[in-house]
Motif scaffolding. Structure first.
Motif, PDB file in Angstrom:
ATOM      1  N   PHE A  79      -9.506 -29.155   8.003  1.00 57.83           N
ATOM      2  CA  PHE A  79      -9.591 -28.123   6.976  1.00 57.83           C
ATOM      3  C   PHE A  79      -9.411 -28.771   5.615  1.00 57.83           C
ATOM      4  CE2 PHE A  79      -7.700 -24.945   4.164  1.00 57.83           C
ATOM      5  CZ  PHE A  79      -8.684 -23.965   4.229  1.00 57.83           C
ATOM      6  N   ASP A  80     -10.168 -28.289   4.630  1.00 57.89           N
ATOM      7  CA  ASP A  80     -10.068 -28.800   3.265  1.00 57.89           C
ATOM      8  C   ASP A  80      -9.485 -27.710   2.370  1.00 57.89           C
ATOM      9  OD1 ASP A  80     -10.293 -30.041   0.811  1.00 57.89           O
ATOM     10  OD2 ASP A  80     -12.444 -30.433   0.977  1.00 57.89           O
ATOM     11  N   PHE A  81      -8.270 -27.950   1.870  1.00 62.21           N
ATOM     12  CA  PHE A  81      -7.639 -27.005   0.950  1.00 62.21           C
ATOM     13  C   PHE A  81      -8.302 -27.028  -0.426  1.00 62.21           C
ATOM     14  CE2 PHE A  81      -3.912 -27.477   3.831  1.00 62.21           C
ATOM     15  CZ  PHE A  81      -3.671 -26.133   4.080  1.00 62.21           C
ATOM     16  N   GLY A  82      -9.051 -28.094  -0.711  1.00 65.91           N
ATOM     17  CA  GLY A  82      -9.667 -28.229  -2.035  1.00 65.91           C
ATOM     18  C   GLY A  82      -8.618 -28.613  -3.065  1.00 65.91           C
ATOM     19  N   ASN A  83      -8.779 -28.133  -4.296  1.00 69.70           N
ATOM     20  CA  ASN A  83      -7.825 -28.428  -5.368  1.00 69.70           C
ATOM     21  C   ASN A  83      -6.631 -27.483  -5.275  1.00 69.70           C
ATOM     22  OD1 ASN A  83      -9.564 -30.375  -6.426  1.00 69.70           O
ATOM     23  ND2 ASN A  83     -10.595 -28.893  -7.734  1.00 69.70           N
ATOM     24  N   ILE A  84      -5.432 -28.070  -5.240  1.00 71.89           N
ATOM     25  CA  ILE A  84      -4.219 -27.252  -5.286  1.00 71.89           C
ATOM     26  C   ILE A  84      -3.265 -27.838  -6.316  1.00 71.89           C
ATOM     27  CG2 ILE A  84      -4.418 -26.412  -2.921  1.00 71.89           C
ATOM     28  CD1 ILE A  84      -2.296 -28.392  -2.082  1.00 71.89           C
ATOM     29  N   LYS A  85      -2.447 -26.993  -6.885  1.00 71.18           N
ATOM     30  CA  LYS A  85      -1.492 -27.391  -7.919  1.00 71.18           C
ATOM     31  C   LYS A  85      -0.333 -28.150  -7.280  1.00 71.18           C
ATOM     32  CE  LYS A  85      -0.675 -25.716 -12.321  1.00 71.18           C
ATOM     33  NZ  LYS A  85      -1.256 -26.653 -13.238  1.00 71.18           N
ATOM     34  N   SER A 139       3.082 -29.783  -1.225  1.00 70.92           N
ATOM     35  CA  SER A 139       2.422 -30.807  -2.045  1.00 70.92           C
ATOM     36  C   SER A 139       3.322 -31.403  -3.125  1.00 70.92           C
ATOM     37  CB  SER A 139       1.181 -30.200  -2.704  1.00 70.92           C
ATOM     38  OG  SER A 139       1.563 -29.193  -3.623  1.00 70.92           O
ATOM     39  N   SER A 140       4.599 -31.071  -3.136  1.00 72.87           N
ATOM     40  CA  SER A 140       5.511 -31.481  -4.217  1.00 72.87           C
ATOM     41  C   SER A 140       5.533 -32.980  -4.496  1.00 72.87           C
ATOM     42  CB  SER A 140       6.939 -31.030  -3.893  1.00 72.87           C
ATOM     43  OG  SER A 140       6.980 -29.638  -3.794  1.00 72.87           O
ATOM     44  N   ASN A 141       5.421 -33.800  -3.481  1.00 71.04           N
ATOM     45  CA  ASN A 141       5.573 -35.250  -3.650  1.00 71.04           C
ATOM     46  C   ASN A 141       4.262 -36.015  -3.689  1.00 71.04           C
ATOM     47  OD1 ASN A 141       8.421 -35.119  -3.644  1.00 71.04           O
ATOM     48  ND2 ASN A 141       8.391 -34.920  -1.424  1.00 71.04           N
ATOM     49  N   PHE A 142       3.160 -35.317  -3.987  1.00 73.47           N
ATOM     50  CA  PHE A 142       1.858 -35.971  -3.927  1.00 73.47           C
ATOM     51  C   PHE A 142       1.051 -35.754  -5.195  1.00 73.47           C
ATOM     52  CE2 PHE A 142       3.195 -35.006   0.363  1.00 73.47           C
ATOM     53  CZ  PHE A 142       3.037 -36.233   0.988  1.00 73.47           C
ATOM     54  N   ASP A 143       0.148 -36.688  -5.454  1.00 77.18           N
ATOM     55  CA  ASP A 143      -0.814 -36.610  -6.546  1.00 77.18           C
ATOM     56  C   ASP A 143      -2.166 -37.049  -6.011  1.00 77.18           C
ATOM     57  OD1 ASP A 143       1.779 -37.968  -8.449  1.00 77.18           O
ATOM     58  OD2 ASP A 143       0.920 -35.979  -8.874  1.00 77.18           O
ATOM     59  N   PHE A 165      -6.059 -32.179   7.733  1.00 83.20           N
ATOM     60  CA  PHE A 165      -6.431 -31.408   6.547  1.00 83.20           C
ATOM     61  C   PHE A 165      -6.436 -32.318   5.337  1.00 83.20           C
ATOM     62  CE2 PHE A 165      -1.821 -30.722   6.909  1.00 83.20           C
ATOM     63  CZ  PHE A 165      -1.379 -31.035   5.626  1.00 83.20           C
ATOM     64  N   ASN A 166      -7.215 -31.902   4.344  1.00 79.17           N
ATOM     65  CA  ASN A 166      -7.344 -32.640   3.083  1.00 79.17           C
ATOM     66  C   ASN A 166      -6.938 -31.720   1.947  1.00 79.17           C
ATOM     67  OD1 ASN A 166      -8.788 -34.780   4.451  1.00 79.17           O
ATOM     68  ND2 ASN A 166     -10.550 -33.412   4.430  1.00 79.17           N
ATOM     69  N   ALA A 167      -6.495 -32.327   0.866  1.00 73.95           N
ATOM     70  CA  ALA A 167      -6.209 -31.578  -0.350  1.00 73.95           C
ATOM     71  C   ALA A 167      -6.331 -32.512  -1.532  1.00 73.95           C
ATOM     72  CB  ALA A 167      -4.818 -30.968  -0.304  1.00 73.95           C
ATOM     73  N   ASN A 168      -6.655 -31.956  -2.676  1.00 72.23           N
ATOM     74  CA  ASN A 168      -6.672 -32.711  -3.914  1.00 72.23           C
ATOM     75  C   ASN A 168      -5.587 -32.119  -4.806  1.00 72.23           C
ATOM     76  OD1 ASN A 168      -7.448 -34.542  -5.858  1.00 72.23           O
ATOM     77  ND2 ASN A 168      -8.981 -33.186  -6.755  1.00 72.23           N
ATOM     78  N   ILE A 169      -4.494 -32.865  -4.970  1.00 73.75           N
ATOM     79  CA  ILE A 169      -3.332 -32.364  -5.694  1.00 73.75           C
ATOM     80  C   ILE A 169      -3.526 -32.596  -7.190  1.00 73.75           C
ATOM     81  CG2 ILE A 169      -0.817 -32.393  -5.829  1.00 73.75           C
ATOM     82  CD1 ILE A 169      -2.015 -31.889  -2.964  1.00 73.75           C
TER      83      ILE A 169
END
Length: 171
Positions: A79-85, A139-143, A165-169
């Motif tokens: 799953f790709d979360f896409g861009n997340i804050k 996602s607190s500890n990631f960029d 899963f993937n995400a762009n933080i």
């Protein structure tokens, strides 16, 4: 004084090296339960071999289920979360279907790191029925771009099943 500290430090380091050394001892005298036609001793083949372990280490993978195997179908395995804050806590539900003839039993879902928390259907999933595996990601500890996973241990042939899963933080 420096000499004494050096000796103590070397002793501690030396002890640490010795205590962390993995020993691989084999059983020298297995339990003998009889003799073969040549009068040679025969070991009990039902006795499991002893595997030495090092204190403080864990086994590589959970023990395989004793339940009859079945088959599983996933709605998706990635799953790709896409861009997340940055700092957002997000989750995704993976739907699993028991496509076999025996009940599907998920015994454990083991994430790759502490940033991912799993929840899953704990009761047996009957043939043709669906269950859920939810992965929650902090996602607190990631960029930037991240890819995480969790291993699903169940009574299926190719366990564990890997969910990713993937995400762009974003800041």
């Amino acid at each position: 004084m420096k000499k004494t500290l050096s000796i103590i430090a070397l002793s501690v380091i030396g002890f640490g090296l010795v205590s962390c050394k993995k020993e691989n001892k084999e059983v020298q005298n297995p339990e003998v339960i009889g003799v073969d036609s040549t009068n040679a001793p025969v070991a009990d083949s039902t006795v499991a071999p002893v595997t030495p372990t090092v204190a403080g280490t864990e086994a590589a993978a959970p023990v395989k289920s004793n339940q009859p195997t079945t088959t599983i179908a996933l709605s998706e395995s990635n799953f790709d979360f896409g861009n997340i804050k940055k700092g957002a806590k997000v989750n995704h539900v993976y739907e699993v279907t028991n496509t076999g003839t025996n009940p599907l039993i998920i015994s454990e879902v083991k994430p790759g790191c502490g940033c991912t928390a799993p929840e899953f259907t704990k009761e047996p999933i009957m043939p043709g029925k669906k269950g859920k595996i939810t992965l929650s990601f902090d996602s607190s500890n990631f960029d930037g771009s991240v890819q995480k996973y969790a291993d699903v241990f169940a009574n299926v042939e190719n366990a564990p099943v890997k969910l990713t899963f993937n995400a762009n933080i974003q800041p």
